[in-house]
Scaffold this active site. Structure first.
Site, short mmCIF file in Angstrom:
data_model
loop_
_atom_site.label_atom_id
_atom_site.label_comp_id
_atom_site.label_asym_id
_atom_site.label_seq_id
_atom_site.Cartn_x
_atom_site.Cartn_y
_atom_site.Cartn_z
N SER A 182 0.72 -1.57 -0.11
CA SER A 182 0.12 -0.25 0.34
C SER A 182 1.05 1.42 -0.50
CB SER A 182 -0.75 -0.10 0.54
OG SER A 182 -2.13 0.86 1.05
N ASP A 336 -8.79 -6.11 -4.54
CA ASP A 336 -8.39 -4.80 -4.05
C ASP A 336 -8.88 -3.70 -5.07
OD1 ASP A 336 -5.10 -2.97 -3.05
OD2 ASP A 336 -7.09 -2.48 -3.35
N HIS A 365 -8.03 -5.26 -0.18
CA HIS A 365 -7.05 -4.55 0.65
C HIS A 365 -6.37 -4.90 1.07
CE1 HIS A 365 -3.78 -1.60 -0.59
NE2 HIS A 365 -4.05 -0.89 0.86
C1 LIG Z 1 -3.46 -0.19 5.14
C2 LIG Z 1 -3.14 0.42 5.14
O1 LIG Z 1 -3.58 1.44 3.62
C3 LIG Z 1 -2.61 2.07 3.27
C4 LIG Z 1 -3.66 2.84 1.91
O2 LIG Z 1 -1.36 2.13 3.26
#
Ligand SMILES: CCOC(C)=O
Length: 391
Positions: A182, A336, A365
Site C-alpha cells: 500500500s 483490491d 486490500h
Molecule cells: C492499510 C494500508 O493502506 C494504505 C493506503 O497504506
C-alpha cells in the site's frame, strides 16, 4: 480518576499525568511554565509506544528539508531490525510501512524463519514512515510544528530520509530487496525510481507508483470523515477520544473499501470470529483506528494521495518507471478496490525487468493484514523467487 487535562492547559504546568477516557495514562512533556503561546505539547499517546509496537529504536537523521518547502528540524525514524548485516553488506532488505500501520504488523505477518523475509538469511530493516506515530509525527513533535501545523510530507521525503538512515547510520549502499504494501508500495516504487543503482529487487504489494484520481477521492472522503467531526476542532483536539465520531466514520469507510464485497458475501468476517457485519465493525474496525491520532492519519493520507514517481521526471510516468534497474514483481491483491490489478498492470508494462504477479484473495486490500494465510503464502512464494533472481 483525575480530570483529563487538555493540551492547552499543559502550557501552564511543568509536567502532568493525564488519564485518557480509555483509562490509559498519558504523560506529557514539560510545559516549561506558562509560555502563553498556543503551541501544542508533545502528547505521549499510549498506543504509540514500545509496549504496543516494540521493539523498535528511534534514530535521528537530523534536519530534513521537505519537498513542499517545510522542514523537520530533527527527523527521527523508528526502526525495527531483524537478522544480521553480512560482511559485504549485501543482504539488506528494507520494508517501509503503510497507512495506520507500524513496523509491528510487518514483523508479525511477513518476517520470520518460515517466511521469504527470513532473518537468518537477511538483515531486515523496517522503517516506520514519517507521521505514523512512532517516527516524527504531528502528535509527538510538539512546539510550533505540532498537531495541525505539522509540515506537508511527501513519499519522496520518507524515501530520502530512509536513504540517509541506511547509508549514514548503517553504511548500507545496496538493497537486496525493497518490499512494502500500500503506502509501503508507494515508497518501494519511489526507492526503485529514485535510487536505481541501489535497489536490486523491488516488490510493491497492493499499491501503485502514481496514485489514481479515484484513490485520491477515496482518501479525501477518509480525511473529511475525520476533519468534519466538531471534536476535531481544526486539529487542536486534545485526545483521540475527542474525535471518536470522526474516527468511527473513518473506520466504517475502511470497512466498505478496505475489504471486498466477496469478503462479506463469503462471510469472511465470521471466519475471523465476528457473527455479524455490525459486530465486525464494532469489534474490529472501530477499535483498530480508535486510539490513533487523527492528525497523524491526516498527515499520512495527504502523503498517500500524492504518491507519484513521475514528479522526478517532470510528470513523465513512462520515463520514471523506465529508470528502474531492479528486478520487479508487481503484486496487487486480486479484489483490491482502490489499488486494483488493472491499475497495477498499467504501470508494470512500463517497467523493464518486471513481472506481474497478482495475489489471489477475497480479502481485498486489507488482506495485507494477514487475514488470508493463503495470500501471504503466495506473497512468500513470489518473494522467494524474486530473491533467487541474480541482481
Ligand atoms: C492499510 C494500508 O493502506 C494504505 C493506503 O497504506
Amino acid at each position: 480518576m483525575a480530570t483529563p487535562y487538555t493540551r492547552r492547559n499543559f502550557l501552564k504546568t511543568s509536567s502532568v499525568m493525564a488519564v485518557s477516557a480509555a483509562g490509559g495514562l498519558l504523560t506529557v512533556g514539560c510545559g516549561g511554565g506558562d509560555s502563553g503561546s498556543d503551541e501544542l505539547l508533545p502528547l505521549v499517546n499510549p498506543y504509540y509506544t514500545q509496549a504496543v509496537h516494540g521493539p523498535y529504536e528511534r534514530i535521528s537523521i537530523g534536519r530534513l528539508e521537505l519537498a513542499e518547502g517545510g522542514v523537520l528540524p530533527n527527523c527521527e525514524l523508528a526502526v525495527a531490525t531483524f537478522g544480521t548485516l553480512n560482511a559485504d553488506k549485501s543482504n539488506a532488505i528494507l520494508i517501509p510501512t503503510w497507512y495506520s500501520g507500524t513496523s509491528k504488523i510487518m514483523e508479525q505477518v511477513y518476517v520470520g524463519p518460515d517466511h521469504a523475509l527470513d532473518p537468518s538469511k537477511y538483515f531486515i530493516v523496517i522503517v516506520n514512515q514519517i507521521g505514523n506515530g512512532l517516527s516524527t509525527s504531528p502528535h509527538n513533535i510538539g512546539g510550533a510544528l505540532g498537531g495541525p501545523n505539522f509540515p506537508k510530507v511527501r513519499i519522496s521525503d520518507d524515501v530520502r530520509a530512509q536513504h540517509r538512515l541506511l547509508t549514514e547510520h548503517f553504511g548500507i549502499r545496496s538493497l537486496a530487496l525493497v518490499v512494502g504494501g500500500s503506502m509501503g508500495a508507494q515508497q518501494t516504487y519511489e526507492w526503485a525510481v529514485r535510487y536505481p543503482d541501489m535497489v536490486k529487487r523491488a516488490a510493491p504489494l497492493a499499491g501503485t507508483a502514481c496514485n489514481t484520481e479515484h484513490d485520491f477521492l477515496f482518501t479525501k472522503t477518509l480525511k473529511d470523515a475525520l476533519s468534519s467531526d466538531p471534536g476535531f476542532d481544526a486539529g487542536r483536539y486534545d485526545l483521540p477520544e475527542d474525535v471518536a465520531a470522526g474516527l468511527g466514520r473513518h473506520a466504517k469507510m475502511w470497512t466498505v473499501m478496505g475489504w471486498s464485497t466477496e469478503f462479506f458475501r463469503l462471510n469472511r468476517h465470521r471466519a475471523l470470529g465476528f457473527d455479524s457485519l455490525r459486530a465486525f465493525v464494532d469489534g474490529f474496525m472501530i477499535p483498530y483506528f480508535a486510539p490513533m491520532d487523527p492528525n497523524n492519519l491526516l498527515a499520512m493520507a495527504w502523503k498517500w494521495q500524492r504518491g507519484d514517481v513521475s514528479l522526478l521526471t517532470g510528470g513523465d510516468k513512462a520515463a520514471a518507471l523506465g529508470r528502474i534497474k531492479a528486478k520487479v514483481f508487481v503484486m496487487p491483491f486480486s479484489t483490491d478496490m482502490f489499488f486494483p490489478p488493472s491499475d497495477c498492470l498499467a504501470e508494470q508494462v512500463l517497467i523493464p525487468n518486471s513481472a506481474f504477479r497478482p495475489i489471489t484473495t477475497v480479502d481485498g486490500h486489507l488482506g495485507l493484514f494477514g487475514t488470508d494465510a493463503d495470500a501471504i503464502a503466495q506473497v512468500d512464494l513470489n518473494l522467494r523467487e524474486l530473491l533467487a533472481l541474480p541482481a
